[in-house]
Motif scaffolding. Structure first.
Motif, PDB file in Angstrom:
ATOM      1  N   THR A 162       0.837  -1.201   0.000  1.00  0.00           N
ATOM      2  CA  THR A 162       0.000   0.000   0.000  1.00  0.00           C
ATOM      3  C   THR A 162       0.874   1.255   0.000  1.00  0.00           C
ATOM      4  O   THR A 162       0.537   2.250  -0.649  1.00  0.00           O
ATOM      5  CB  THR A 162      -0.970   0.023   1.200  1.00  0.00           C
ATOM      6  N   LEU A 163       2.003   1.209   0.687  1.00  0.00           N
ATOM      7  CA  LEU A 163       2.919   2.344   0.668  1.00  0.00           C
ATOM      8  C   LEU A 163       3.506   2.556  -0.722  1.00  0.00           C
ATOM      9  O   LEU A 163       3.819   3.700  -1.106  1.00  0.00           O
ATOM     10  CB  LEU A 163       4.055   2.140   1.681  1.00  0.00           C
ATOM     11  N   ALA A 164       3.637   1.467  -1.474  1.00  0.00           N
ATOM     12  CA  ALA A 164       4.146   1.579  -2.845  1.00  0.00           C
ATOM     13  C   ALA A 164       3.219   2.420  -3.721  1.00  0.00           C
ATOM     14  O   ALA A 164       3.660   2.988  -4.728  1.00  0.00           O
ATOM     15  CB  ALA A 164       4.322   0.191  -3.457  1.00  0.00           C
ATOM     16  N   MET A 165       1.962   2.511  -3.338  1.00  0.00           N
ATOM     17  CA  MET A 165       0.996   3.310  -4.090  1.00  0.00           C
ATOM     18  C   MET A 165       1.052   4.788  -3.704  1.00  0.00           C
ATOM     19  O   MET A 165       0.257   5.587  -4.165  1.00  0.00           O
ATOM     20  CB  MET A 165      -0.420   2.779  -3.845  1.00  0.00           C
ATOM     21  N   GLU A 166       2.007   5.128  -2.830  1.00  0.00           N
ATOM     22  CA  GLU A 166       2.228   6.509  -2.390  1.00  0.00           C
ATOM     23  C   GLU A 166       0.961   7.149  -1.824  1.00  0.00           C
ATOM     24  O   GLU A 166       0.471   8.171  -2.313  1.00  0.00           O
ATOM     25  CB  GLU A 166       2.805   7.350  -3.531  1.00  0.00           C
ATOM     26  N   PRO A 167       0.423   6.573  -0.732  1.00  0.00           N
ATOM     27  CA  PRO A 167      -0.819   7.110  -0.168  1.00  0.00           C
ATOM     28  C   PRO A 167      -0.615   8.461   0.503  1.00  0.00           C
ATOM     29  O   PRO A 167       0.403   8.701   1.160  1.00  0.00           O
ATOM     30  CB  PRO A 167      -1.213   6.046   0.868  1.00  0.00           C
ATOM     31  N   VAL A 168      -1.585   9.330   0.333  1.00  0.00           N
ATOM     32  CA  VAL A 168      -1.668  10.555   1.123  1.00  0.00           C
ATOM     33  C   VAL A 168      -2.407  10.244   2.419  1.00  0.00           C
ATOM     34  O   VAL A 168      -2.056  10.733   3.494  1.00  0.00           O
ATOM     35  CB  VAL A 168      -2.403  11.654   0.331  1.00  0.00           C
ATOM     36  N   LEU A 169      -3.430   9.393   2.296  1.00  0.00           N
ATOM     37  CA  LEU A 169      -4.198   8.908   3.440  1.00  0.00           C
ATOM     38  C   LEU A 169      -4.228   7.385   3.356  1.00  0.00           C
ATOM     39  O   LEU A 169      -4.711   6.828   2.372  1.00  0.00           O
ATOM     40  CB  LEU A 169      -5.621   9.465   3.420  1.00  0.00           C
ATOM     41  N   LEU A 170      -3.696   6.732   4.379  1.00  0.00           N
ATOM     42  CA  LEU A 170      -3.616   5.268   4.417  1.00  0.00           C
ATOM     43  C   LEU A 170      -4.723   4.731   5.312  1.00  0.00           C
ATOM     44  O   LEU A 170      -4.789   5.066   6.495  1.00  0.00           O
ATOM     45  CB  LEU A 170      -2.251   4.843   4.953  1.00  0.00           C
ATOM     46  N   LEU A 171      -5.611   3.906   4.747  1.00  0.00           N
ATOM     47  CA  LEU A 171      -6.715   3.313   5.489  1.00  0.00           C
ATOM     48  C   LEU A 171      -6.400   1.838   5.747  1.00  0.00           C
ATOM     49  O   LEU A 171      -6.172   1.071   4.817  1.00  0.00           O
ATOM     50  CB  LEU A 171      -8.030   3.426   4.697  1.00  0.00           C
ATOM     51  N   LEU A 172      -6.393   1.461   7.009  1.00  0.00           N
ATOM     52  CA  LEU A 172      -6.087   0.092   7.418  1.00  0.00           C
ATOM     53  C   LEU A 172      -7.312  -0.522   8.075  1.00  0.00           C
ATOM     54  O   LEU A 172      -7.794  -0.027   9.093  1.00  0.00           O
ATOM     55  CB  LEU A 172      -4.902   0.071   8.394  1.00  0.00           C
ATOM     56  N   ASP A 173      -7.822  -1.601   7.487  1.00  0.00           N
ATOM     57  CA  ASP A 173      -9.029  -2.261   7.994  1.00  0.00           C
ATOM     58  C   ASP A 173      -8.631  -3.447   8.861  1.00  0.00           C
ATOM     59  O   ASP A 173      -8.200  -4.482   8.371  1.00  0.00           O
ATOM     60  CB  ASP A 173      -9.905  -2.722   6.818  1.00  0.00           C
ATOM     61  N   GLU A 174      -8.734  -3.272  10.195  1.00  0.00           N
ATOM     62  CA  GLU A 174      -8.394  -4.286  11.187  1.00  0.00           C
ATOM     63  C   GLU A 174      -7.027  -4.902  10.906  1.00  0.00           C
ATOM     64  O   GLU A 174      -6.913  -6.101  10.646  1.00  0.00           O
ATOM     65  CB  GLU A 174      -9.493  -5.351  11.267  1.00  0.00           C
ATOM     66  N   PRO A 175      -5.960  -4.113  10.976  1.00  0.00           N
ATOM     67  CA  PRO A 175      -4.626  -4.614  10.621  1.00  0.00           C
ATOM     68  C   PRO A 175      -4.090  -5.710  11.530  1.00  0.00           C
ATOM     69  O   PRO A 175      -3.182  -6.443  11.122  1.00  0.00           O
ATOM     70  CB  PRO A 175      -3.753  -3.356  10.703  1.00  0.00           C
TER      71      PRO A 175
END
Length: 254
Positions: A162-175
């Protein structure tokens, strides 16, 4: 005024007469770790699906960086920098750890779905892929086939992709769903690490983990906001104790 990266106003979602999300106002500050918690069926994942446009709101608006994205499509939302993970780990099991991250990086070459390119043509992505693996403490697993990774490491790999997609806002669903204590601690430390310079919004059920890393918490019950604030505030709220924690004995001391 707080610097908001994401805001919802009166967000609602109905399913055949059942209101799963009920007039939810979220205010996510830039650079923060914000957690959404609540009992099963509280509407947490439905909120995530509304934010990433997997579902269309019945009512309300969603603003990202001050822009109304309520009618955007999922791909448009992703291109704006809202990138999410899912409850079930989503990695390619029979590719190496490095190759998994490289798939995410291929968007930079406009070849995201071109899996048959030669190794040589993708070599330019290796340095960045290794840097991301270093960031999530997986560099030593770069050549390992993903299917053999422990579950906690797979979740770390998913964060790297997901970081590879260069997120501005990272959403984590029950990590940390389904993890043992050791893996929970590792992933919590990882989220804290990768949150530096980023904004993280997560749905999570592990209260000890939420207490340790979240700047702000929104508590949902029956689709509506029950309470919001820092952990010390929401954990001492009698309504939250009754609805989510069960009793004071279950609270985490901070």
């Amino acid at each position: 005024m707080a610097d908001l990266i994401l805001e919802t106003r009166g967000l609602c979602k109905d399913f055949k007469g059942f209101r799963a999300v009920d007039n939810v106002d979220l205010r996510i500050e830039r650079g923060s770790i914000h957690a959404i918690i609540g009992p099963n069926g509280a509407g947490k994942t439905t909120c995530f699906n509304l934010l990433t446009k997997f579902l269309i709101p019945t009512a309300g608006q969603i603003y990202f960086d001050g822009r109304d994205i309520t009618t955007d499509r999922p791909a448009e939302v992703a291109r704006r920098g809202i990138i999410r993970s899912f409850q079930i780990s989503a990695v390619f099991p029979y590719m190496t750890v490095l190759e998994n991250v490289r798939v995410g990086l291929q968007r930079q070459l406009s070849t995201t779905f071109d899996f048959w390119r030669s190794e040589r043509s993708l070599a330019s992505l290796n340095d960045r892929a290794m840097a991301l693996l270093e960031e999530v403490d997986l560099a030593s697993f770069a050549d390992a086939i993903t299917v053999g990774l422990p579950y906690g490491r797979k979740r770390a790999l998913e964060i790297a992709t997901t970081l590879a997609m260069e997120p501005v806002l990272l959403l984590l669903d029950e990590p940390t769903s389904g993890m043992g204590h050791e893996d929970v601690d590792r992933v919590a430390a990882l989220i804290k690490k990768v949150a530096a310079g980023r904004t993280v919004l997560m749905v999570e059920h592990n209260m000890a983990m939420v207490a340790g890393i979240s700047d702000r918490i929104t508590v949902l019950q029956r689709g509506a906001v029950l309470a919001e604030g820092r952990y010390a505030e929401v954990s001492s709220n009698p309504l939250v104790v009754e609805a989510y924690m069960g009793s004071q004995a279950n609270r985490v001391n901070t």
